[in-house]
Design a protein around this motif. Structure first.
Motif, PDB file in Angstrom:
ATOM      1  N   LEU A 123       0.861  -1.182   0.000  1.00 32.58           N
ATOM      2  CA  LEU A 123       0.000   0.000   0.000  1.00 32.58           C
ATOM      3  C   LEU A 123       0.893   1.226   0.000  1.00 32.58           C
ATOM      4  N   THR A 124       0.662   2.135  -0.955  1.00 27.42           N
ATOM      5  CA  THR A 124       1.496   3.325  -1.046  1.00 27.42           C
ATOM      6  C   THR A 124       0.630   4.540  -1.360  1.00 27.42           C
ATOM      7  N   GLN A 125       1.265   5.660  -1.620  1.00 26.87           N
ATOM      8  CA  GLN A 125       0.567   6.918  -1.876  1.00 26.87           C
ATOM      9  C   GLN A 125       1.044   7.519  -3.186  1.00 26.87           C
ATOM     10  N   TYR A 126       0.105   7.965  -4.012  1.00 29.74           N
ATOM     11  CA  TYR A 126       0.435   8.775  -5.174  1.00 29.74           C
ATOM     12  C   TYR A 126       0.054  10.214  -4.831  1.00 29.74           C
ATOM     13  N   PRO A 127       0.982  11.175  -4.949  1.00 29.59           N
ATOM     14  CA  PRO A 127       0.675  12.535  -4.504  1.00 29.59           C
ATOM     15  C   PRO A 127      -0.327  13.227  -5.421  1.00 29.59           C
ATOM     16  N   SER A 128      -1.381  13.749  -4.817  1.00 34.91           N
ATOM     17  CA  SER A 128      -2.402  14.478  -5.566  1.00 34.91           C
ATOM     18  C   SER A 128      -2.675  15.803  -4.874  1.00 34.91           C
ATOM     19  N   SER A 129      -3.308  16.722  -5.596  1.00 32.89           N
ATOM     20  CA  SER A 129      -3.615  18.033  -5.026  1.00 32.89           C
ATOM     21  C   SER A 129      -4.592  17.911  -3.860  1.00 32.89           C
ATOM     22  N   GLY A 130      -5.500  16.910  -3.925  1.00 29.32           N
ATOM     23  CA  GLY A 130      -6.456  16.721  -2.839  1.00 29.32           C
ATOM     24  C   GLY A 130      -5.776  16.353  -1.538  1.00 29.32           C
ATOM     25  N   TYR A 131      -4.837  15.420  -1.600  1.00 24.06           N
ATOM     26  CA  TYR A 131      -4.119  15.018  -0.393  1.00 24.06           C
ATOM     27  C   TYR A 131      -3.144  16.102   0.051  1.00 24.06           C
ATOM     28  N   ALA A 132      -2.631  16.889  -0.893  1.00 33.03           N
ATOM     29  CA  ALA A 132      -1.780  18.029  -0.532  1.00 33.03           C
ATOM     30  C   ALA A 132      -2.584  19.047   0.270  1.00 33.03           C
ATOM     31  N   GLN A 133      -3.798  19.311  -0.192  1.00 31.60           N
ATOM     32  CA  GLN A 133      -4.659  20.256   0.519  1.00 31.60           C
ATOM     33  C   GLN A 133      -4.989  19.740   1.911  1.00 31.60           C
ATOM     34  N   LEU A 134      -5.276  18.440   2.020  1.00 33.15           N
ATOM     35  CA  LEU A 134      -5.563  17.845   3.317  1.00 33.15           C
ATOM     36  C   LEU A 134      -4.386  18.022   4.276  1.00 33.15           C
ATOM     37  N   ALA A 135      -3.180  17.915   3.741  1.00 27.18           N
ATOM     38  CA  ALA A 135      -1.965  18.046   4.556  1.00 27.18           C
ATOM     39  C   ALA A 135      -1.594  19.494   4.832  1.00 27.18           C
ATOM     40  N   GLY A 136      -2.282  20.442   4.185  1.00 29.68           N
ATOM     41  CA  GLY A 136      -1.952  21.845   4.349  1.00 29.68           C
ATOM     42  C   GLY A 136      -0.677  22.235   3.638  1.00 29.68           C
ATOM     43  N   MET A 137      -0.415  21.592   2.488  1.00 32.28           N
ATOM     44  CA  MET A 137       0.820  21.816   1.743  1.00 32.28           C
ATOM     45  C   MET A 137       0.488  22.158   0.296  1.00 32.28           C
ATOM     46  N   SER A 138       1.422  22.839  -0.364  1.00 35.10           N
ATOM     47  CA  SER A 138       1.284  23.023  -1.801  1.00 35.10           C
ATOM     48  C   SER A 138       1.446  21.675  -2.493  1.00 35.10           C
ATOM     49  N   THR A 139       0.949  21.568  -3.710  1.00 38.41           N
ATOM     50  CA  THR A 139       1.079  20.308  -4.451  1.00 38.41           C
ATOM     51  C   THR A 139       2.544  19.948  -4.644  1.00 38.41           C
ATOM     52  N   GLU A 140       3.368  20.932  -4.992  1.00 41.07           N
ATOM     53  CA  GLU A 140       4.786  20.672  -5.214  1.00 41.07           C
ATOM     54  C   GLU A 140       5.472  20.209  -3.930  1.00 41.07           C
TER      55      GLU A 140
END
Length: 356
Positions: free
Chosen positions: A128-145
């Motif tokens: 199980l891993t993670q692919y970075p997306s803008s939705g999860y970036a927003q959840l984390a309080g981070m920019s997509t980059e």
């Protein structure tokens, strides 16, 4: 293609799953992770494996759950995993809160019906891993980059060095009988791990890895725990969870926010009220809370406990494996005013291990 995606795929295929020629592999990814799917299929083709790509959508799952009254075990899906050698799953998607308005009772019923499927999937070699997306970036309080950098730095760690570091704790726990955890004024809990085994998670089943975990003896857990870090479940933030254990069972519980989500977990089945896992985070490269348990439970200076199912590989002969349709991790901060004791000896104090 971003070269970090290729490196991520190589870590999954070579390190996490060890795919070989002839392996039947299920690749289960959201639509926005197509680049990772392409990289994985290139590598699986080079290996001579047989991949099957499945896609999922939180929006589609929400539509199904909100319009279903009863659930049966899907025998066709069960057969798929029963005949697979390996499973690769990546989380992603535009909106991690998509299922926030699904009734917790519905989720509990769905999990009960799909429990055989979950067990069959866990019987494969899985990652199980993670692919970075803008939705999860927003959840984390981070920019997509910034989130992309965070994810790729975490999944491409020096796993051999991490394994060696974590093995220090594995050796301590494998010879132990009792663990006591104290944190602040509200957490003081003891549990037996007599006869059980500690697992060294260094980026195989979970990528990223970075924890050592074991299973408590089912009826041994006693005391109270205040989980001071949030739990993000079903698209909702559950804050300030407090649990009281007697004879291993959760006898009292509360949450400062979204307690009904917690109620739904404990109503799933009787075994959801027992502790299935004790995990100790040891990955100092994960230095930010992101509302994503795949990362958050690995953070250094944290402990997590999961109510529900235990991992059978951690349960010794003669001890009972807690078998539940749930496995819900909750985290507490151990960075200050905290101690982990093993058989009466301090192993970690205020986040620092004795072997560091």
């Amino acid at each position: 293609m971003d070269p970090r995606i290729r490196e991520h795929a190589e870590t999954i295929v070579e390190h996490s799953t060890g795919i070989e020629a002839g392996d039947d592999v299920i690749v289960y990814l959201p639509g926005d992770a197509e680049d990772l799917a392409v990289a994985l299929h290139e590598l699986l083709g080079e290996k001579g494996a047989n991949p099957l790509l499945l896609t999922y959508s939180e929006r589609v799952e929400r539509a199904y759950l909100r319009n279903s009254d009863e659930f049966d075990t899907p025998e066709h899906e069960l057969a798929l995993y029963e005949n697979a050698d390996a499973t690769i799953i990546a989380r992603s998607g535009p909106n991690p809160s998509e299922k926030a308005d699904v009734d917790p009772e519905t989720t509990a019923a769905y999990n009960r019906a799909h429990d055989p499927v979950k067990k069959a999937r866990l019987d494969t070699t899985w990652c199980l891993t993670q692919y970075p997306s803008s939705g999860y970036a927003q959840l984390a309080g981070m920019s997509t980059e910034a989130y992309e950098e965070f994810v790729y730095d975490a999944v491409t760690l020096d796993w051999a060095a991490q394994r060696e570091f974590q093995e220090n704790l594995v050796e301590i726990l494998d010879d132990a009988s009792e663990v006591r955890i104290r944190a602040g004024e509200e957490t003081d809990v003891t549990m037996s791990i007599e006869g059980n085994t500690a697992a060294n998670d260094y980026g195989e089943a979970n990528l990223p890895g970075g924890e050592v975990f074991t299973a408590p003896v089912k009826h041994s857990v006693e005391g109270e725990v205040h989980f001071d870090m949030p739990l993000y479940r079903q698209g909702r933030e559950v804050q300030g969870v407090r649990l009281t254990f007697e004879d291993g069972k959760v006898t009292e519980f509360s949450a400062e926010r979204n307690e009904d989500v917690l109620q739904g977990v404990f109503d799933t089945d009787e075994e959801a009220r027992y502790l299935g896992e004790l995990g100790i985070g040891m990955n100092d490269a994960i230095d930010q809370f992101t509302y994503n348990m795949l990362f958050d439970e690995k953070m250094g200076e944290t402990v997590h406990m999961a109510v529900g199912s235990a991992y059978p590989m951690c349960v010794g002969e003669g001890n009972e494996v807690n078998d539940s349709a749930e496995h819900v991790d909750m985290i507490l901060d151990m960075s200050e005013d905290s101690v982990i004791e093993v058989d009466g000896e301090v192993v970690q104090e205020d986040g620092e291990f004795i072997f560091e």
